[in-house]
Structure formats: C-alpha cells, structure tokens
Enzyme design. Structure first.
Site, PDB file in Angstrom:
ATOM      1  CG  ASP A   1     -12.649-131.110   9.403  1.00 46.10           C
ATOM      2  OD1 ASP A   1     -11.907-130.646   8.392  1.00 46.10           O
ATOM      3  OD2 ASP A   1     -12.292-131.009  10.400  1.00 46.10           O
TER       4      ASP A   1
ATOM      5  CD  GLU B   1      -9.365-133.305   6.237  1.00 48.97           C
ATOM      6  OE1 GLU B   1      -8.274-132.725   6.223  1.00 48.97           O
ATOM      7  OE2 GLU B   1      -9.846-133.549   7.284  1.00 48.97           O
TER       8      GLU B   1
END
Ligand code: NOJ
Length: 549
Positions: A203, A261
């Site tokens: 993330d 990401e």
C-alpha cells in the site's frame, strides 16, 4: 533467483474482503465467507487472489488503518480462519496475496498509543513524524502538506506537538528512517510468508520515505491519486527498502511476489519499482485512467510494454479497484485521466448511460485479457456492476466523504457488497435478514451471480469464457503483440501469436461510432463482447477475438 515468475501472466482477483461474502450475518464480509466461495473463483478461472486488509483495525479507512499487523480483526474472523482460507485456496491451485500497509498504522497501534502518552521529544515519538508547529505559539502546522483525504496532513496534540498523516488523522505516518520501523516490517513480512502467503501488495509503496527536513510542497494540496513531484512521494530512499524486501521474498520457496501500489506521474517512474532486484509488479494505473479512445489505449499499451520490458518486468493491466469509480460508470461517462480525475467526474458519471458503459466495459475486458502480462480484476467487475452513486449520506463511511464535508462522494460506491443470489438484499451476501454494511441497489437482483450463471449473454459468462480462452489459446507472459493496419482511426486490431501448436488470437476493438469490417478476421469470432452486425461488421463499443488463420 530467475526473473521468470508465476505472476508474469497471472490473472489476479482483488477481493475486497469486507464486501465479498458475509458468513456470520453481521453485515461485513469475512474470511470464512471468502473460503465458502472459493469454488466460484476457480470456476471463474483466476489464478490468484489479493485480499484487502483484514488485520485488527478500528476501520477509520476500511482497514488501511492497522492496529495489529499480526492478527485478524474479529469482524473478519481469526488467524485460524485465515489459515483455513489459505489451505483451501492452495488446495484449489489458487495463490493468495495479502495487503501490507507500511506507510502508516492506526492511531490505536501500540506504538502510537505509546507515543501519545510519552513526552514531546521522547523515543516513542521518533517512530512517527512529530514536529513543533510554526508561528509564535506553534499554532500552525509544521509544513504545508495536505492530506490526500483532504485538510491538513498534520494534527496537533494537546501538548503542542504535531504529527504527520498523509491520509486520515487516525493513520499516523511511520518514520522509515527509524531502524525499529524497518525491522518490524521485515518481521511482519516473515510472519505472513511463514504462514504460506504467496505474495504481498504494498500500500502506498511510493510514500514511505519523506524528503529530509520535510520541506514545503510550495503549492497547495494534492489530489487523491495523481503523484506530482512532492517531498512525500517517490523519494529515492524507498528503493532501498524494496531491495531488502526482495531479498526476504527470495529467501522463500516456493516463490513469493510483491506488487506495488504507487500512483506516479509516468510509467518511467513506475518502472523503477520493478527493477530486477526490487518488486515483481506495479499496478498499471495509466491503463486504468485511459479515456475511451483507440489512440490513448494504444499509447498506454505500447509505452507500458516498452518501459516495463526495459527493466525485464511484466506489465500489469487493471481497469478497476476499491479506490476508483467502477469502470462501467467511468466508461459510460467517457471520462479518462487518472482515477482522481475520474472520481471528480463522478457527477457526470452518475448521469451517464449505463448500458453504453457496460458495452464498453465488456469490450475493454476483451481488450485487456489478451495483452501480454498479468491482469488484476476487481470483484464485481465480472458481474458488470456499476458504481453506486446514490448511497444515503448516513451510510457512507469513506473518510474522503467525511473530510471533504460531503463535497466529494468518496469511494463507498465501488465497495457495495456483492450480489450472489435472490431477489432482495442482502442477495446472498449474508444470511437472509442480515443487513449489509452498505445498502445494495434494488436493481442488483438481475446482476447476481445466480441470475447470470449459465446465461449466454451475461457478463459473468463473458468473463468465464474469456478467461478460459486466455488460458487455452493466448501466448501469455512475454509473448509478442503485433498491431495490424486499422480499418479506421478508432479501431484497435492486434495479434497474439500462439504457443507451440496453438494458432494464437486476433483481437479487434471498435472504440469509434460506426461499425467496421475487420479485414484480418476469418470465420465467426471465438468470443465477442456483443453481437456483430448480420454482415459480420464489428459494431461500436464492441470487441472480439478470432483464431489466427
Ligand atoms: C491505498 C488504498 O488502496 C486505499 O484504499 C487507502 O485508503 C490508502 N492507500 C491509504 O492506505
């Protein structure tokens, strides 16, 4: 270790656990719910699952605010439920990727709780970014950084210190210059890799390291997802972290992979994350953000393949995830740009023609699946679900909605629990009578898995058939993509030569407004996203595959 990885050509299904299947009727999806539906995923024909966070969390940001990185939140089940899911997935040949959230933790994490009770300047505060404020009494934030969820990126404590949070105040940023932070995450990785997970999704992979001295950006604000050059994204120091993580991943057998990401300004910056000694993949958000135009898709496909190929990495293809307006609605509105732009355009998308959006989404699926590389599907896209724009304000939970004071709808509309069966909510998402955490539209009865199964014209059938053909016919991974002459400006035609003995596939996509002949195609298509005209022309907003002859 060789760079040839199972992930290079995998189809990976993003499972937003909270909204997939609810086994205990509390309205929230859970791990046992996932396990109970694994056969659905093998029938669909995917290779791997990516599970969004299921860790202990107060859920200030849907679980991306982690209070304990080594435990399962009771809402989602237990560690034993996780082990069962993993075992059952592996028994079916499905690999499992979990989400790792290293940029920030929850304000309920034991480290932040310790920092709160410790004094300014204490070692407990050094694991985060605590600073004195500006102004005579320190009443102004330490710099001009804005939270990606709107408002200042700093919150002040009663003792006068400010702390940094690029996202919600409940998500304090960790200080990656601190050796304990690095050591802790290396151990967290090992904890899950030892349990047997096949990979991690990282993330905000571009956010961990901040520019020294935390300098001002110099202009106000940022958008949710577009990475302009900032002192808090894409700093060179992040790459050293991923080199260390890569060596941890490579110390495991069988192979474990990582996907980044990272919302970056261009594919060249993205490629730096997938150099041979770093991560295996990065999400291709340029593809997701392309407008409905042949030129735009062709440019993204070519540049992605070329630039990722230049570092020996596979390209990924993705149309939707839990942070962006579902692509049926995006394509209906014709909006492109990065996802932030698409979200801003949600006013337009809400008004748009969903039948058109669905036609385009189905065509986009047939454009995406034969491309060389790996594909990420977001749960519900195989059902052709649109964004839900008209959720009641009181049901919305995304901090973007709350922090923008409702001026932005936020991301709840792409997170509505899936419809599985039946004619009324919860449509089999949970036991009859249970109330899903977000209300499902009345129209979703006809979109349910049960309603679409075995129906030749359904979107679910299109996905199942296309995924089967992708496995059987298309040369995957590093295979060649050959563009053919276009019968018109708004048409894409390419060939994917087959593996030994296989003929390969010709794919054509009409993004224009008139039906066109596909000169290279012979015979009936193997699969089409919509009917061809009676004389065999490819209509607008339609794609099809043919066997190469
Ligand atoms: C990206 C995640 O996909 C998103 O849902 C989350 O809000 C932010 N990172 C912050 O963790």
């Amino acid at each position: 270790m060789s760079r040839r990885s199972w992930s290079r050509d995998a189809v990976i299904y993003q499972l937003y656990v909270r909204s997939f299947a609810d086994s205990d009727g509390d309205g929230t999806g859970d791990l046992l719910g996932v396990t109970s539906r694994l056969d659905y995923l093998t029938d669909l024909g995917v290779d791997a699952l990516w599970l969004t966070p299921f860790y202990r969390s107060p859920m200030a940001d849907g679980g991306y605010d982690v209070a304990d990185y080594r435990d399962v939140d009771p809402r989602f089940g237990t560690l034993a439920d996780f082990d069962k899911l993993l075992m059952e997935a592996h028994a079916r040949g499905l690999r499992v990727i979990i989400d790792v959230v290293p940029n920030h933790c929850s304000d309920q994490h034991v480290w932040f709780q310790a920092a709160l009770t410790a004094a300014p300047g204490s070692p407990e505060r050094q694991r985060f970014h605590f600073r004195l404020g500006r102004g005579e009494a320190g009443e102004r934030p330490p710099n001009d950084w804005q939270s990606i969820f709107r408002g200042p990126a700093w919150t002040r404590l009663p003792d006068g210190d400010w702390y940094l949070h690029l996202f919600a105040p409940e998500q304090p940023d960790l200080n990656w210059d601190h050796p304990e932070v690095r050591a802790e995450f290396a151990n967290v990785l090992r904890f899950w890799l030892d349990r047997g997970v096949d990979g991690i999704r990282i993330d905000v992979a571009h956010g961990l390291v901040k520019a020294p001295g935390l300098p001002d950006v110099g202009h106000q604000g940022t958008t949710l997802l577009v990475g302009d050059e900032t002192p808090f994204f894409d700093q060179d120091g992040v790459h050293e972290i991923y080199r260390e993580w890569r060596s941890i991943l490579d110390s495991y057998e069988p192979e474990r992979i990582a996907v980044a990401e990272a919302w970056l300004p261009n594919v060249y910056r993205t490629a730096r994350y997938v150099r041979p000694d770093e991560l295996h993949q990065a999400f291709n958000f340029e593809f997701l953000g392309a407008p409905w135009s042949a030129g735009a898709y062709r440019r993204v496909v070519d540049s992605s393949l070329e630039v990722m190929g230049s570092v020996g990495a596979p390209t990924t293809w993705v149309m939707s995830n839990h942070d962006v307006v579902r692509h049926v609605s995006r394509l209906a509105a014709g909006v492109g740009g990065a996802a932030g732009g698409a979200r801003a355009a949600s006013g337009v998308a809400a008004q748009a023609d969903l039948a058109l959006g669905l036609r385009r989404a189905r065509a986009a699926t047939l454009l995406m699946l034969p491309l060389p590389g790996s594909v990420y599907l977001y749960q519900g896209e195989e059902l052709g679900l649109p964004e839900v724009f008209d959720l009641p304000d009181e049901a919305r939970q995304d901090p973007v909605f709350v922090r923008s004071k409702g001026t932005e709808l936020g991301r709840d509309g792409c997170r509505v629990p899936l419809p599985w069966s039946g004619s009324q909510p919860p449509y089999g998402f949970g036991p009859a009578g249970s109330v899903p955490w977000l209300p499902q539209p009345a129209s979703w009865a006809e979109s349910s898995v049960a309603a679409q199964s075995g129906v030749a014209s359904s979107t679910l059938t299109l996905y199942r058939d296309a995924l089967r053909l992708r496995r059987e016919l298309v040369a995957l991974g590093d295979g060649e993509l050959r563009w053919l002459d276009q019968p018109g400006d708004e048409v894409l035609v390419f060939e994917r030569p087959g593996r030994a003995g296989d003929p390969g596939v010709l794919c054509a996509v009409n993004l224009g407004s008139v039906a066109v002949p596909v000169a290279a195609a012979t015979g009936p298509p193997l699969i089409a996203s919509g009917p061809l005209t009676p004389d065999g022309l490819l209509p607008p907003d339609t794609a099809a595959w043919w066997t190469i002859r």
